[in-house]
Scaffold this active site. Structure first.
Site, PDB file in Angstrom:
ATOM      1  N   ARG A 239       0.850  -1.192   0.000  1.00 35.99           N
ATOM      2  CA  ARG A 239       0.000   0.000   0.000  1.00 35.99           C
ATOM      3  C   ARG A 239       0.888   1.246   0.000  1.00 35.99           C
ATOM      4  O   ARG A 239       1.939   1.276   0.662  1.00 35.99           O
ATOM      5  CB  ARG A 239      -0.900   0.030   1.240  1.00 35.99           C
ATOM      6  CG  ARG A 239      -2.121  -0.861   1.150  1.00 35.99           C
ATOM      7  CD  ARG A 239      -3.141  -0.366   0.105  1.00 35.99           C
ATOM      8  NE  ARG A 239      -4.314  -1.213   0.013  1.00 35.99           N
ATOM      9  CZ  ARG A 239      -4.477  -2.220  -0.856  1.00 35.99           C
ATOM     10  NH1 ARG A 239      -3.517  -2.526  -1.720  1.00 35.99           N
ATOM     11  NH2 ARG A 239      -5.589  -2.927  -0.876  1.00 35.99           N
ATOM     12  N   GLU A 268      -3.781   7.596  -4.438  1.00 36.26           N
ATOM     13  CA  GLU A 268      -4.123   7.123  -5.796  1.00 36.26           C
ATOM     14  C   GLU A 268      -5.426   7.752  -6.279  1.00 36.26           C
ATOM     15  O   GLU A 268      -6.338   7.933  -5.462  1.00 36.26           O
ATOM     16  CB  GLU A 268      -4.253   5.596  -5.778  1.00 36.26           C
ATOM     17  CG  GLU A 268      -2.933   4.934  -5.464  1.00 36.26           C
ATOM     18  CD  GLU A 268      -3.065   3.410  -5.256  1.00 36.26           C
ATOM     19  OE1 GLU A 268      -4.151   2.859  -5.516  1.00 36.26           O
ATOM     20  OE2 GLU A 268      -2.068   2.812  -4.836  1.00 36.26           O
ATOM     21  N   HIS A 286      -1.322   0.573  -9.952  1.00 35.26           N
ATOM     22  CA  HIS A 286      -1.987  -0.398  -9.076  1.00 35.26           C
ATOM     23  C   HIS A 286      -2.591  -1.558  -9.885  1.00 35.26           C
ATOM     24  O   HIS A 286      -3.809  -1.782  -9.863  1.00 35.26           O
ATOM     25  CB  HIS A 286      -3.059   0.294  -8.215  1.00 35.26           C
ATOM     26  CG  HIS A 286      -3.414  -0.489  -6.981  1.00 35.26           C
ATOM     27  ND1 HIS A 286      -3.771   0.099  -5.785  1.00 35.26           N
ATOM     28  CD2 HIS A 286      -3.477  -1.828  -6.747  1.00 35.26           C
ATOM     29  CE1 HIS A 286      -4.047  -0.832  -4.885  1.00 35.26           C
ATOM     30  NE2 HIS A 286      -3.865  -2.019  -5.464  1.00 35.26           N
TER      31      HIS A 286
END
Ligand code: NAP
Ligand code: 8YV
Length: 331
Positions: A239, A268, A286
């Site tokens: 993360r 993000e 991602h």
């Protein structure tokens, strides 16, 4: 549709309009699905709010007001193995069980971690760009890469399901592995370090795959990066919140470490402009689990958890914090 003695199509489940296609299809087929553009209770009819017993979502703090507006909510099926701590604990505090999607994505995410590591060290993206721009033909060979995977020592921060899949690949690449978890894992022989600092001192290549929790937040800071040394490489597939991004940008700019490979970011889909401008960092949006096959397995697990809860009264993969809620009596 009826499963066992339970009519699933009488059960209202809320899910987002832009959701995983497999989960979307399965939930629409089995349940009375209500699709929402945003988790805004004011935009949902009071009848639906009252009737809703399940939620399928990629949970974030933005869902908390909706969770609070659902008096009969029993279960939230989170799309992803990683889950937001604040909204998950909030739901569990209201006796709502939360499930996630472990295991089905381990190998895919580990493959992506290896791609980040290879790209960050061997400059494969830049080398392909060289070829596509005609520079091989016009100017000659792409440069010899200053970095290599050879003779590296790899640290894994978070040797869990995905961390072990990464470790199997690193072993096959012939590199020694060290790790840091809060507890030593007796099922592996790799050297365990009781602290992240000790791990960072022992390795030059650090792969981050811990969950994003308050405890792990910004633990990859300037001190840890300095310990990796000037040949250091950081890969983050866990993360974005685990890495202090300004410290990483500084370390990549001034040669404190050599390179990085990042699939996840603090905010993000925002990626700091400084990172975007750097050649010594491989950036991915991602995509760790993002193949049709693996996302479908995750979507199936979201739907299977809901079906299992409403037919058998138990979840398949509750998050550990919701273990005490994972089974209920069917009336
Ligand atoms: P997991 O099996 O639960 O493994 C997590 C590991 O981290 C465990 O070994 C745990 O060991 C360790 N850990 C947890 N908190 C820690 C702490 N504070 N300090 C040190 N170690 C800690 O989880 P997983 O299935 O491998 O997934 C890991 C994470 O990867 C997910 O939570 C998610 O955030 C991320 N992920 C990213 C993608 C992507 O697309 N980029 C895809 C899937 C998953 P101890 O409990 O002993 O500390
Ligand atoms: C998913 C992930 O892409 O499972 C996780 O924790 O980070 C990814 O597999 C994400 O949760 C949903 O988009």
């Amino acid at each position: 549709m009826s499963q066992g003695t339970t009519n699933l199509d009488d059960i209202t489940i809320i899910m987002p309009s832009r959701f995983n296609p497999r989960a979307d299809q399965r939930i629409r087929e089995a349940f009375a699905a209500t699709i929402v553009d945003a988790p805004d209770p004011a935009a949902i009819s009071p009848d639906v709010l009252k009737a809703t017993r399940g939620l399928a979502a990629w949970l974030s703090p933005a869902w908390i007001p909706l969770i609070d507006a659902l008096p009969n909510l029993e279960i939230i099926a989170n799309f992803g193995v990683g889950y937001d701590t604040a909204s998950t604990l909030h739901a569990i505090g209201k006796d709502v069980v939360v499930t996630h999607t472990p295991s089905v994505l381990d190998e895919e995410v580990a493959d992506t971690a290896m791609a980040l590591l290879l790209n960050a060290t061997r400059e494969l993206y830049q080398a392909e760009k060289w070829l596509r721009e005609g520079r091989w033909h016009n100017e000659g060979n792409y440069r010899l890469t200053p970095l290599t995977l050879r003779e590296r020592t790899v640290g894994i921060y978070g040797l869990g399901r995905i961390g072990k899949a990464i470790a199997r690949r690193i072993e096959a690449f012939g590199l020694p592995i060290h790790y840091h978890n809060r507890k030593r894992d007796e099922s592996v022989a790799y050297p365990w370090h009781a602290s992240l600092e000790d791990l960072a001192r022992a390795v030059d290549t650090l792969i981050v795959v811990v969950p994003g929790t308050p405890e792990t937040a910004r633990t990859i800071d300037a001190t840890i990066l300095q310990m990796l040394g000037p040949d250091g490489v950081l890969v983050n597939i866990g993360r974005g919140t685990t890495v202090d991004e300004p410290a990483l940008i500084a370390a990549l700019s001034d040669g404190t470490i050599a390179a990085a490979g990042l699939d996840v970011f603090e905010d993000e889909p925002y990626v700091p402009a400084e990172l975007m401008a750097m050649d010594n960092v491989c950036l991915l949006p991602h995509v760790g689990s993002a193949s049709v096959r693996t996302r479908a397995l995750m979507g199936d697990l979201v739907a299977d958890n809901l079906v299992s809860w409403f037919t058998r009264g138990e979840t398949i993969t509750a998050v550990p914090e919701a273990g005490h809620l994972a089974k209920r009596k069917i009336d």
